[in-house]
Design an enzyme around this catalytic site. Structure first.
Site, mmCIF file in Angstrom:
data_model
loop_
_atom_site.group_PDB
_atom_site.id
_atom_site.type_symbol
_atom_site.label_atom_id
_atom_site.label_comp_id
_atom_site.label_asym_id
_atom_site.label_seq_id
_atom_site.Cartn_x
_atom_site.Cartn_y
_atom_site.Cartn_z
ATOM 1 N N PRO A 1 18.346 46.491 30.321
ATOM 2 C CA PRO A 1 18.819 46.126 31.649
ATOM 3 C C PRO A 1 18.930 47.331 32.571
ATOM 4 O O PRO A 1 19.518 48.344 32.209
ATOM 5 C CB PRO A 1 20.197 45.529 31.373
ATOM 6 N N GLU A 2 18.374 47.187 33.739
ATOM 7 C CA GLU A 2 18.527 48.178 34.794
ATOM 8 C C GLU A 2 19.446 47.572 35.858
ATOM 9 O O GLU A 2 20.006 46.506 35.633
ATOM 10 C CB GLU A 2 17.143 48.544 35.354
#
Length: 277
Positions: A2-3
């Site tokens: 996840p960014e």
DNA sequence: TTTGGTGTTTCGAG
DNA sequence: CCTCGAAACACCAA
């Protein structure tokens, strides 16, 4: 995994699920290393009985404010997932931390690679102070980026991945932003001219905003890809122009996309749109 | 079956 | 200050 856009999606969904106001009645820690601080026993003792008062994001950290006040910071690293499960649902493999809520639901932390970490702190700044600016904040202007770049002489991609330089970018959105700005990932950050910096600034904000709009980027099969807390998948993969698009035509000029390694990371570019001087 | 690669971060060596 | 490699760990595709 996840960014910034994926973490923001998780935060949005946690709030939409009515988590604020819920009280934690029991805390299970099945894999103690996930709790970075304090010691797991103390973690359980301090979280039990607390009420969730707010949920927010800074960089790739999820910030859960608890009564006290005290702050629970969650970093998902590569494969961490937060799931909201109903009363009757059974724990599955890789569910390492389980927060039991007073309405019967459970907030589960699932992480096959066990890289993610929980931090329970009195002041969130003790963890967050080292992060660079929020790219979507009004303070992150082209002028601010110019000043930031003026202090550095590094390859663009590793610099953008450096969370102390700017918070929230990872491998996907960095490649996408560099493509959009027509900049080669190996360009030296000190060589950018005014218009190039403006383009980069615009591109970073653009790709992150689109990512959030589409509820994040889900790659791979159902289990491995990014899922938000309800299991819903992000739609941003349809938006990727270069990331993992090897041999597919560049949407701007039709040149096949290439894969290269930059600082040990897979990197995707259009060599024609992103020339290296 | 084995190998190499994976969306992250941190650490130490040079 | 910068770069590189390794480590934390499990899974999946080739």
């Amino acid at each position: 995994m996840p960014e910034l856009p994926e973490v923001q999606t998780v935060v949005n969904d946690l709030i939409a699920s009515g988590l604020i106001g819920c009280k934690m009645t029991r805390v299970e820690v099945r894999y103690p290393r996930i709790i970075a601080e304090p010691a797991p026993a103390q973690f359980r003792r301090r979280v039990t009985g607390k009420t969730i008062t707010a949920i927010d994001r800074r960089g790739k950290y999820i910030i859960i404010d608890l009564s006290g006040p005290i702050h629970l910071l969650v970093h998902l690293r590569m494969t961490g997932h937060l799931y909201l499960a109903e009363t009757t649902s059974q724990r599955t493999a890789h569910d390492h931390v389980i927060l039991h809520l007073d309405d019967g639901r459970k907030l589960r932390y699932h992480d096959p690679r066990k890289f993610g970490r929980f931090f329970l702190v009195d002041r969130s700044e003790t963890i967050l102070a080292k992060l660079g600016p929020e790219p979507l904040s009004k303070h992150f202007t082209a002028k601010a980026l110019t000043l930031m770049l003026s202090k550095r002489k590094r390859m663009l991609k590793p610099l953008l991945l450096d969370q102390t330089f700017i918070a929230g970018l990872g491998n996907i959105y960095t490649d996408e932003a560099l493509w959009k700005a027509n900049l080669h990932p190996c360009r030296n950050s000190a060589t950018l001219n005014g218009p190039e910096i403006k383009q980069l600034h615009r591109a970073i904000r653009y790709v992150l905003r689109w990512g959030i709009k589409n509820n994040g980027t889900s790659l791979g099969g159902g289990e491995t890809g990014f899922n938000s807390i309800t299991g819903r998948r992000g739609r941003n993969r349809d938006n990727l122009k270069v990331f993992r698009q090897v041999d597919l035509p560049c949407p701007r000029c039709q040149t096949p996309i290439h894969r290269l390694a930059v600082g040990q990371r897979s990197t995707f570019v259009c060599e024609k749109c992103q020339p290296l001087p």
